[in-house]
Design a protein around this motif. Structure first.
Motif, PDB file in Angstrom:
ATOM      1  N   PRO A   1       0.828  -1.217   0.000  1.00 27.78           N
ATOM      2  CA  PRO A   1       0.000   0.000   0.000  1.00 27.78           C
ATOM      3  C   PRO A   1       0.860   1.263   0.000  1.00 27.78           C
ATOM      4  O   PRO A   1       1.911   1.318   0.649  1.00 27.78           O
ATOM      5  CB  PRO A   1      -0.795  -0.115   1.308  1.00 27.78           C
ATOM      6  N   ASN A   2       0.400   2.251  -0.718  1.00 28.44           N
ATOM      7  CA  ASN A   2       1.064   3.554  -0.737  1.00 28.44           C
ATOM      8  C   ASN A   2       0.233   4.506   0.113  1.00 28.44           C
ATOM      9  O   ASN A   2      -0.812   4.993  -0.318  1.00 28.44           O
ATOM     10  CB  ASN A   2       1.180   4.062  -2.175  1.00 28.44           C
ATOM     11  N   HIS A   3       0.677   4.721   1.347  1.00 31.08           N
ATOM     12  CA  HIS A   3      -0.102   5.549   2.270  1.00 31.08           C
ATOM     13  C   HIS A   3       0.864   6.345   3.141  1.00 31.08           C
ATOM     14  O   HIS A   3       1.870   5.802   3.622  1.00 31.08           O
ATOM     15  CB  HIS A   3      -0.991   4.666   3.148  1.00 31.08           C
ATOM     16  N   PRO A   4       0.598   7.619   3.369  1.00 27.50           N
ATOM     17  CA  PRO A   4       1.528   8.452   4.152  1.00 27.50           C
ATOM     18  C   PRO A   4       1.692   8.000   5.602  1.00 27.50           C
ATOM     19  O   PRO A   4       2.692   8.346   6.243  1.00 27.50           O
ATOM     20  CB  PRO A   4       0.898   9.848   4.076  1.00 27.50           C
ATOM     21  N   ASN A   5       0.740   7.238   6.130  1.00 28.20           N
ATOM     22  CA  ASN A   5       0.823   6.791   7.524  1.00 28.20           C
ATOM     23  C   ASN A   5       1.472   5.417   7.671  1.00 28.20           C
ATOM     24  O   ASN A   5       1.547   4.890   8.779  1.00 28.20           O
ATOM     25  CB  ASN A   5      -0.566   6.743   8.162  1.00 28.20           C
ATOM     26  N   LEU A   6       1.925   4.848   6.560  1.00 25.75           N
ATOM     27  CA  LEU A   6       2.533   3.519   6.596  1.00 25.75           C
ATOM     28  C   LEU A   6       4.037   3.605   6.392  1.00 25.75           C
ATOM     29  O   LEU A   6       4.510   4.160   5.401  1.00 25.75           O
ATOM     30  CB  LEU A   6       1.931   2.621   5.513  1.00 25.75           C
ATOM     31  N   VAL A   7       4.779   3.054   7.348  1.00 24.72           N
ATOM     32  CA  VAL A   7       6.225   2.865   7.202  1.00 24.72           C
ATOM     33  C   VAL A   7       6.464   1.362   7.161  1.00 24.72           C
ATOM     34  O   VAL A   7       6.115   0.647   8.106  1.00 24.72           O
ATOM     35  CB  VAL A   7       7.009   3.493   8.368  1.00 24.72           C
ATOM     36  N   SER A   8       7.020   0.879   6.065  1.00 27.07           N
ATOM     37  CA  SER A   8       7.224  -0.563   5.921  1.00 27.07           C
ATOM     38  C   SER A   8       8.706  -0.884   5.786  1.00 27.07           C
ATOM     39  O   SER A   8       9.466  -0.148   5.155  1.00 27.07           O
ATOM     40  CB  SER A   8       6.460  -1.098   4.708  1.00 27.07           C
ATOM     41  N   LEU A   9       9.078  -1.977   6.408  1.00 24.82           N
ATOM     42  CA  LEU A   9      10.436  -2.507   6.322  1.00 24.82           C
ATOM     43  C   LEU A   9      10.282  -3.983   5.982  1.00 24.82           C
ATOM     44  O   LEU A   9      10.047  -4.815   6.858  1.00 24.82           O
ATOM     45  CB  LEU A   9      11.166  -2.315   7.653  1.00 24.82           C
ATOM     46  N   VAL A  10      10.374  -4.289   4.699  1.00 19.79           N
ATOM     47  CA  VAL A  10      10.054  -5.625   4.213  1.00 19.79           C
ATOM     48  C   VAL A  10      11.173  -6.137   3.319  1.00 19.79           C
ATOM     49  O   VAL A  10      11.688  -5.413   2.469  1.00 19.79           O
ATOM     50  CB  VAL A  10       8.722  -5.626   3.427  1.00 19.79           C
ATOM     51  N   ASN A  11      11.531  -7.386   3.538  1.00 20.05           N
ATOM     52  CA  ASN A  11      12.510  -8.057   2.680  1.00 20.05           C
ATOM     53  C   ASN A  11      12.132  -9.532   2.659  1.00 20.05           C
ATOM     54  O   ASN A  11      12.160 -10.194   3.698  1.00 20.05           O
ATOM     55  CB  ASN A  11      13.927  -7.871   3.218  1.00 20.05           C
ATOM     56  N   ILE A  12      11.763 -10.050   1.493  1.00 14.14           N
ATOM     57  CA  ILE A  12      11.278 -11.428   1.414  1.00 14.14           C
ATOM     58  C   ILE A  12      12.364 -12.400   0.944  1.00 14.14           C
ATOM     59  O   ILE A  12      12.061 -13.532   0.560  1.00 14.14           O
ATOM     60  CB  ILE A  12      10.041 -11.533   0.502  1.00 14.14           C
ATOM     61  N   ALA A  13      13.623 -11.988   1.011  1.00 12.89           N
ATOM     62  CA  ALA A  13      14.719 -12.891   0.659  1.00 12.89           C
ATOM     63  C   ALA A  13      14.711 -14.096   1.603  1.00 12.89           C
ATOM     64  O   ALA A  13      14.393 -13.965   2.793  1.00 12.89           O
ATOM     65  CB  ALA A  13      16.054 -12.162   0.746  1.00 12.89           C
ATOM     66  N   PRO A  14      15.068 -15.279   1.111  1.00 14.99           N
ATOM     67  CA  PRO A  14      14.961 -16.496   1.927  1.00 14.99           C
ATOM     68  C   PRO A  14      15.917 -16.560   3.109  1.00 14.99           C
ATOM     69  O   PRO A  14      15.717 -17.374   4.014  1.00 14.99           O
ATOM     70  CB  PRO A  14      15.252 -17.618   0.922  1.00 14.99           C
ATOM     71  N   ASN A  15      16.946 -15.727   3.112  1.00 12.33           N
ATOM     72  CA  ASN A  15      17.916 -15.750   4.214  1.00 12.33           C
ATOM     73  C   ASN A  15      17.692 -14.613   5.208  1.00 12.33           C
ATOM     74  O   ASN A  15      18.579 -14.276   5.996  1.00 12.33           O
ATOM     75  CB  ASN A  15      19.343 -15.681   3.663  1.00 12.33           C
ATOM     76  N   VAL A  16      16.503 -14.029   5.184  1.00  8.05           N
ATOM     77  CA  VAL A  16      16.184 -12.873   6.029  1.00  8.05           C
ATOM     78  C   VAL A  16      14.990 -13.206   6.913  1.00  8.05           C
ATOM     79  O   VAL A  16      14.078 -13.925   6.510  1.00  8.05           O
ATOM     80  CB  VAL A  16      15.867 -11.634   5.159  1.00  8.05           C
ATOM     81  N   CYS A  17      15.006 -12.681   8.130  1.00  6.16           N
ATOM     82  CA  CYS A  17      13.848 -12.786   9.022  1.00  6.16           C
ATOM     83  C   CYS A  17      13.605 -11.416   9.649  1.00  6.16           C
ATOM     84  O   CYS A  17      14.387 -10.479   9.472  1.00  6.16           O
ATOM     85  CB  CYS A  17      14.068 -13.854  10.095  1.00  6.16           C
ATOM     86  N   THR A  18      12.535 -11.300  10.404  1.00  3.19           N
ATOM     87  CA  THR A  18      12.156 -10.006  10.970  1.00  3.19           C
ATOM     88  C   THR A  18      13.162  -9.531  12.011  1.00  3.19           C
ATOM     89  O   THR A  18      13.459  -8.334  12.096  1.00  3.19           O
ATOM     90  CB  THR A  18      10.748 -10.089  11.577  1.00  3.19           C
ATOM     91  N   SER A  19      13.705 -10.444  12.800  1.00  2.00           N
ATOM     92  CA  SER A  19      14.711 -10.056  13.793  1.00  2.00           C
ATOM     93  C   SER A  19      15.935  -9.434  13.134  1.00  2.00           C
ATOM     94  O   SER A  19      16.525  -8.479  13.663  1.00  2.00           O
ATOM     95  CB  SER A  19      15.131 -11.273  14.625  1.00  2.00           C
ATOM     96  N   LEU A  20      16.325  -9.960  11.978  1.00  2.00           N
ATOM     97  CA  LEU A  20      17.451  -9.386  11.234  1.00  2.00           C
ATOM     98  C   LEU A  20      17.116  -7.981  10.739  1.00  2.00           C
ATOM     99  O   LEU A  20      17.956  -7.073  10.806  1.00  2.00           O
ATOM    100  CB  LEU A  20      17.803 -10.279  10.043  1.00  2.00           C
ATOM    101  N   LEU A  21      15.904  -7.803  10.244  1.00  2.00           N
ATOM    102  CA  LEU A  21      15.499  -6.491   9.738  1.00  2.00           C
ATOM    103  C   LEU A  21      15.471  -5.451  10.858  1.00  2.00           C
ATOM    104  O   LEU A  21      15.908  -4.308  10.670  1.00  2.00           O
ATOM    105  CB  LEU A  21      14.129  -6.593   9.071  1.00  2.00           C
ATOM    106  N   ILE A  22      14.959  -5.840  12.018  1.00  2.00           N
ATOM    107  CA  ILE A  22      14.933  -4.907  13.148  1.00  2.00           C
ATOM    108  C   ILE A  22      16.354  -4.624  13.631  1.00  2.00           C
ATOM    109  O   ILE A  22      16.680  -3.485  14.006  1.00  2.00           O
ATOM    110  CB  ILE A  22      14.065  -5.458  14.293  1.00  2.00           C
ATOM    111  N   ASN A  23      17.206  -5.620  13.606  1.00  2.00           N
ATOM    112  CA  ASN A  23      18.610  -5.399  13.975  1.00  2.00           C
ATOM    113  C   ASN A  23      19.247  -4.349  13.070  1.00  2.00           C
ATOM    114  O   ASN A  23      19.960  -3.455  13.542  1.00  2.00           O
ATOM    115  CB  ASN A  23      19.382  -6.715  13.876  1.00  2.00           C
ATOM    116  N   GLN A  24      18.993  -4.438  11.775  1.00  2.00           N
ATOM    117  CA  GLN A  24      19.508  -3.437  10.841  1.00  2.00           C
ATOM    118  C   GLN A  24      18.900  -2.067  11.126  1.00  2.00           C
ATOM    119  O   GLN A  24      19.597  -1.044  11.106  1.00  2.00           O
ATOM    120  CB  GLN A  24      19.204  -3.868   9.407  1.00  2.00           C
ATOM    121  N   HIS A  25      17.617  -2.054  11.408  1.00  6.46           N
ATOM    122  CA  HIS A  25      16.891  -0.811  11.689  1.00  6.46           C
ATOM    123  C   HIS A  25      17.468  -0.095  12.909  1.00  6.46           C
ATOM    124  O   HIS A  25      17.507   1.145  12.961  1.00  6.46           O
ATOM    125  CB  HIS A  25      15.416  -1.157  11.905  1.00  6.46           C
TER     126      HIS A  25
END
Length: 258
Positions: free
Chosen positions: A90-114
């Motif tokens: 979705p393209n919405h001004p109130n949405l901040v998304s951090l998404v990566n669907i690569a098979p070697n990535v999980c949410t904990s890794l994304l938050i660690n980068q964040h």
């Protein structure tokens, strides 16, 4: 203004939120469930109001798309971090998304980068829990973790993840919301295991007890090509079925299991 934290009840979801809330503590409404309960936004869509802040971790955006659009339309602000299929973002001004669907990535890794590796060891635990051992080892290279220490963190990841399996919250050793409340008290998983040893021991003992019962269950039928196991309708069997299936597949990859 109300904060809602929606997170998968597995290791990845718990460790991702633990990192976030160690970095920015808020008094939030916790929304979670068993590992397979991913339609979390349906639980809050009627409660969210304009100005509320909704954080969503480790559940498919595609499976929550309609509720997400409704919540955004109600004027809430949403931070969405995940590694599963999203569908159209979705393209919405109130949405901040951090998404990566690569098979070697999980949410904990994304938050660690964040968070610039602020709570790297919790990210390692979540990554191990999501069965991404190579990614966890790669992440650990940024720290002084030894191979022996990594094995300890891997076990915690496995136990946290296993706690999420079951047909309902009643099947679990701990409600994932309660488990998050415990992990988020400690800046590192080492401190958690040391200071809340009772919780760790319950997770550890429960995992091994369930696996022991599963392994001791005889096959109803077995051949070179297939094997059939019938587990009883009990809480331990509902918890262990998926993990036991993986164990059987790893032991005999050329044999079908049911």
């Amino acid at each position: 203004m109300t904060y809602f934290d929606c997170f998968n009840g597995d290791a990845d979801g718990i460790c991702a939120l633990t990192q976030l809330r160690l970095n920015h503590k808020v008094d939030s409404v916790l929304v979670t469930g068993v590992k397979r309960d991913i339609n979390l936004l349906s639980k809050i869509v009627d409660r969210v109001e304009s100005g509320d802040v909704v954080t969503v971790l480790d559940v498919s955006m595609d499976k929550n798309k309609q509720e997400l659009l409704t919540i955004l339309g109600q004027g809430a602000h949403v931070f969405y971090c995940d590694h599963h299929y999203t569908g159209d973002l979705p393209n919405h001004p109130n949405l901040v998304s951090l998404v990566n669907i690569a098979p070697n990535v999980c949410t904990s890794l994304l938050i660690n980068q964040h968070l610039n590796s602020a709570y790297l060891r919790w990210a390692v635990v979540g990554t191990y829990g999501d069965n991404l051992a190579k990614s966890a080892i790669e992440l650990a290279k940024k720290s002084e973790l030894t191979p022996a220490h990594l094995k300890v963190l891997q076990k915690l990841g496995v136990y946290l993840n296993y706690n999420g399996y079951g047909a309902s919250i009643d099947d679990l050793f701990f409600d994932p919301a309660d488990l998050f409340r415990r992990t988020s008290l400690y800046k590192s998983p080492d401190e958690f295991m040391r200071e809340d040893e009772r919780t760790y021991k319950i997770l550890e003992a429960g995992y091994h007890a369930d696996m022991r019962q599963a392994v001791e269950t005889p096959a109803e039928s077995i051949s070179d090509s297939a094997a059939v196991y019938i587990l009883p309708d009990t809480t331990w069997a509902r918890r262990v079925s998926g993990v036991f299936g993986n164990e059987l597949a790893n032991r005999a990859p050329d044999r079908a299991h049911a």
